[in-house]
Motif scaffolding. Structure first.
Motif, PDB file in Angstrom:
ATOM      1  N   VAL A 129       0.828  -1.202   0.000  1.00 24.41           N
ATOM      2  CA  VAL A 129       0.000   0.000   0.000  1.00 24.41           C
ATOM      3  C   VAL A 129       0.864   1.254   0.000  1.00 24.41           C
ATOM      4  O   VAL A 129       1.860   1.338   0.723  1.00 24.41           O
ATOM      5  CB  VAL A 129      -0.922  -0.005   1.245  1.00 24.41           C
ATOM      6  N   VAL A 130       0.467   2.227  -0.815  1.00 27.70           N
ATOM      7  CA  VAL A 130       1.071   3.560  -0.813  1.00 27.70           C
ATOM      8  C   VAL A 130      -0.045   4.522  -0.431  1.00 27.70           C
ATOM      9  O   VAL A 130      -0.992   4.711  -1.195  1.00 27.70           O
ATOM     10  CB  VAL A 130       1.653   3.915  -2.197  1.00 27.70           C
ATOM     11  N   ALA A 131       0.034   5.094   0.773  1.00 26.62           N
ATOM     12  CA  ALA A 131      -1.127   5.800   1.318  1.00 26.62           C
ATOM     13  C   ALA A 131      -0.755   7.115   1.985  1.00 26.62           C
ATOM     14  O   ALA A 131       0.297   7.228   2.633  1.00 26.62           O
ATOM     15  CB  ALA A 131      -1.848   4.909   2.334  1.00 26.62           C
ATOM     16  N   LEU A 132      -1.644   8.088   1.843  1.00 27.51           N
ATOM     17  CA  LEU A 132      -1.522   9.320   2.618  1.00 27.51           C
ATOM     18  C   LEU A 132      -1.775   9.020   4.085  1.00 27.51           C
ATOM     19  O   LEU A 132      -2.712   8.295   4.432  1.00 27.51           O
ATOM     20  CB  LEU A 132      -2.526  10.369   2.140  1.00 27.51           C
ATOM     21  N   ALA A 133      -0.946   9.587   4.951  1.00 27.52           N
ATOM     22  CA  ALA A 133      -1.069   9.363   6.394  1.00 27.52           C
ATOM     23  C   ALA A 133      -2.113  10.307   6.969  1.00 27.52           C
ATOM     24  O   ALA A 133      -1.816  11.234   7.722  1.00 27.52           O
ATOM     25  CB  ALA A 133       0.277   9.556   7.076  1.00 27.52           C
ATOM     26  N   THR A 134      -3.365  10.059   6.608  1.00 24.85           N
ATOM     27  CA  THR A 134      -4.471  10.909   7.049  1.00 24.85           C
ATOM     28  C   THR A 134      -5.591  10.047   7.606  1.00 24.85           C
ATOM     29  O   THR A 134      -5.698   8.862   7.301  1.00 24.85           O
ATOM     30  CB  THR A 134      -5.019  11.754   5.884  1.00 24.85           C
TER      31      THR A 134
ATOM     32  N   ALA B 236       3.926   2.126   2.345  1.00 23.96           N
ATOM     33  CA  ALA B 236       4.465   3.459   2.603  1.00 23.96           C
ATOM     34  C   ALA B 236       3.327   4.359   3.056  1.00 23.96           C
ATOM     35  O   ALA B 236       2.259   4.386   2.438  1.00 23.96           O
ATOM     36  CB  ALA B 236       5.122   4.024   1.345  1.00 23.96           C
ATOM     37  N   LEU B 237       3.559   5.091   4.138  1.00 27.74           N
ATOM     38  CA  LEU B 237       2.536   5.954   4.721  1.00 27.74           C
ATOM     39  C   LEU B 237       3.192   7.286   5.043  1.00 27.74           C
ATOM     40  O   LEU B 237       4.151   7.344   5.824  1.00 27.74           O
ATOM     41  CB  LEU B 237       1.985   5.303   5.992  1.00 27.74           C
ATOM     42  N   SER B 238       2.701   8.365   4.437  1.00 29.90           N
ATOM     43  CA  SER B 238       3.336   9.665   4.644  1.00 29.90           C
ATOM     44  C   SER B 238       2.393  10.776   4.216  1.00 29.90           C
ATOM     45  O   SER B 238       1.478  10.562   3.417  1.00 29.90           O
ATOM     46  CB  SER B 238       4.640   9.755   3.828  1.00 29.90           C
ATOM     47  N   THR B 239       2.623  11.973   4.771  1.00 27.44           N
ATOM     48  CA  THR B 239       1.934  13.160   4.277  1.00 27.44           C
ATOM     49  C   THR B 239       2.775  13.881   3.218  1.00 27.44           C
ATOM     50  O   THR B 239       2.331  14.877   2.653  1.00 27.44           O
ATOM     51  CB  THR B 239       1.633  14.137   5.427  1.00 27.44           C
ATOM     52  N   ARG B 240       3.969  13.399   2.955  1.00 25.76           N
ATOM     53  CA  ARG B 240       4.830  13.963   1.918  1.00 25.76           C
ATOM     54  C   ARG B 240       4.606  13.166   0.625  1.00 25.76           C
ATOM     55  O   ARG B 240       4.965  11.993   0.532  1.00 25.76           O
ATOM     56  CB  ARG B 240       6.294  13.903   2.341  1.00 25.76           C
ATOM     57  N   VAL B 241       4.047  13.825  -0.372  1.00 27.76           N
ATOM     58  CA  VAL B 241       3.737  13.141  -1.622  1.00 27.76           C
ATOM     59  C   VAL B 241       5.005  12.620  -2.286  1.00 27.76           C
ATOM     60  O   VAL B 241       5.010  11.534  -2.871  1.00 27.76           O
ATOM     61  CB  VAL B 241       2.947  14.069  -2.566  1.00 27.76           C
ATOM     62  N   ASP B 242       6.102  13.380  -2.190  1.00 34.28           N
ATOM     63  CA  ASP B 242       7.357  12.915  -2.798  1.00 34.28           C
ATOM     64  C   ASP B 242       7.809  11.582  -2.209  1.00 34.28           C
ATOM     65  O   ASP B 242       8.354  10.729  -2.918  1.00 34.28           O
ATOM     66  CB  ASP B 242       8.454  13.963  -2.619  1.00 34.28           C
TER      67      ASP B 242
ATOM     68  N   ALA C 296      -4.578   1.855  10.239  1.00 32.17           N
ATOM     69  CA  ALA C 296      -4.838   0.645   9.461  1.00 32.17           C
ATOM     70  C   ALA C 296      -3.603   0.116   8.750  1.00 32.17           C
ATOM     71  O   ALA C 296      -3.513  -1.089   8.483  1.00 32.17           O
ATOM     72  CB  ALA C 296      -5.937   0.915   8.437  1.00 32.17           C
ATOM     73  N   VAL C 297      -2.672   1.011   8.429  1.00 33.51           N
ATOM     74  CA  VAL C 297      -1.516   0.616   7.610  1.00 33.51           C
ATOM     75  C   VAL C 297      -0.225   0.793   8.407  1.00 33.51           C
ATOM     76  O   VAL C 297       0.282   1.917   8.527  1.00 33.51           O
ATOM     77  CB  VAL C 297      -1.443   1.450   6.318  1.00 33.51           C
TER      78      VAL C 297
END
Length: 323
Positions: free
Chosen positions: A249-254, A267-273, A260-261
């Motif tokens: 999973v590649v997910a926004l950390a929101t 990968a979980l992050s608020t940084r799109v890069d 859940a992830v």
């Protein structure tokens, strides 16, 4: 028990009606939003029966599941009985607040003593102000997809309903950046024509509109990784389903995605890069994608299993009906 509920959210209702009860699902001739009846693209057991508004007047009902504020008056009209007063009622809150007043959002069922609000995530319970109304949280559970991850296609999968209307809410505006990493396959309702709307060539984004659930799962399993780019929605069941299949999973950390992830599942992050880089790694390294996907599968099946979900609901239903 005989439980009245409307068909509102297909995936959640599919899990709910797999329980041991009888489920009365309103159906109207127009199959509109308050009479959709049984699902057409999900598999439901025979215990979920369609009923007309006229039949409900004399139907034996032990409890009402409400999911939209207007259903309270509609149930009263169709049943001739008031949920919460004449028979028990539980209001299931599927959504994050979207009234523009976060974190002060007042729930439409706030300060009531005649029903209970069951949130589908702890995040929702935290962000809704329900006043004195009783609340609980019952985490999602899913019917396990009957497919296994292969990931043989170096493409990225996304599931979004109404991506144009919902736009930034569902992260639709971020899709072109990921389309530079790998071709995208977007599944969901009203996804037709999405490539044109985003100005993307057809070979970078393919829409799969309203595909039956079992077919969608089979197609998801062939894609290398799953994208979850929602900024402000409740926890999407398609994310859990993808994890249960074994997809990294590649997910926004929101919102609830951060619970859940776990990091080992993708990968979980608020940084799109950061997410772009992770998507690139999964596309380039199939073996790593497979290893991470195995973790995602184990986590999803342990935490979001159907048996746990139904057992939690059975306990709550018995408490509300039997006291």
């Amino acid at each position: 028990m005989n439980i009245l509920l409307w068909h509102v959210h297909g995936s959640w209702t599919t899990s709910f009606v797999h329980g041991k009860h009888r489920y009365l699902v309103p159906a109207t001739p127009d199959r509109g939003p308050y009479g959709l009846g049984r699902a057409r693209t999900y598999t439901w057991p025979d215990s979920a029966a369609e009923v007309s508004p006229e039949q409900l007047r004399s139907a034996e009902v032990d409890l009402v599941i409400l999911q939209r504020p207007e259903e309270l008056d509609l149930a009263t009209q169709w049943l001739g009985r008031r949920p919460g007063r004449d028979l028990p009622a539980i209001y299931v809150e599927h959504n994050t607040p979207k009234d523009g007043d976060v974190p002060h959002s007042r729930h439409p069922m706030a300060d009531r003593d005649d029903l209970l609000i069951a949130h589908v995530t702890a995040f929702n319970e935290l962000f809704w102000d329900t006043g004195a109304t009783r609340t609980t949280v019952i985490d999602h559970g899913i019917v396990p997809p009957a497919v296994e991850y292969t990931g043989e296609l170096d493409r990225l999968a996304v599931v979004i309903n109404e991506p144009v209307r919902r736009w930034r809410v569902t992260g639709t505006d971020l899709l072109p950046r990921f389309a530079e990493i790998a071709p995208l396959d977007v599944f969901g309702m009203k996804v037709a024509g999405l490539a044109d709307h985003l100005g993307l060539p057809a070979d970078r984004l393919t829409s799969h509109d309203d595909v039956p659930q079992h077919r969608m799962h089979a197609e998801l399993a062939r894609r290398r990784a799953y994208l979850h780019l929602c900024r402000w929605t409740s926890l999407g069941l398609s994310l859990i389903e993808a994890m249960s299949i074994g997809m990294p999973v590649v997910a926004l950390a929101t919102t609830e995605a951060v619970m859940a992830v776990p990091p080992q599942a993708g990968a979980l992050s608020t940084r799109v890069d950061t997410l772009l880089a992770a998507a690139g790694r999964f596309v380039a390294q199939p073996q790593q994608a497979r290893r991470v996907g195995r973790v995602a599968r184990a986590v999803a099946r342990e935490r979001y299993g159907l048996d746990r979900f139904l057992a939690d609901w059975d306990r709550l239903l018995e408490e509300e009906v039997c006291g």
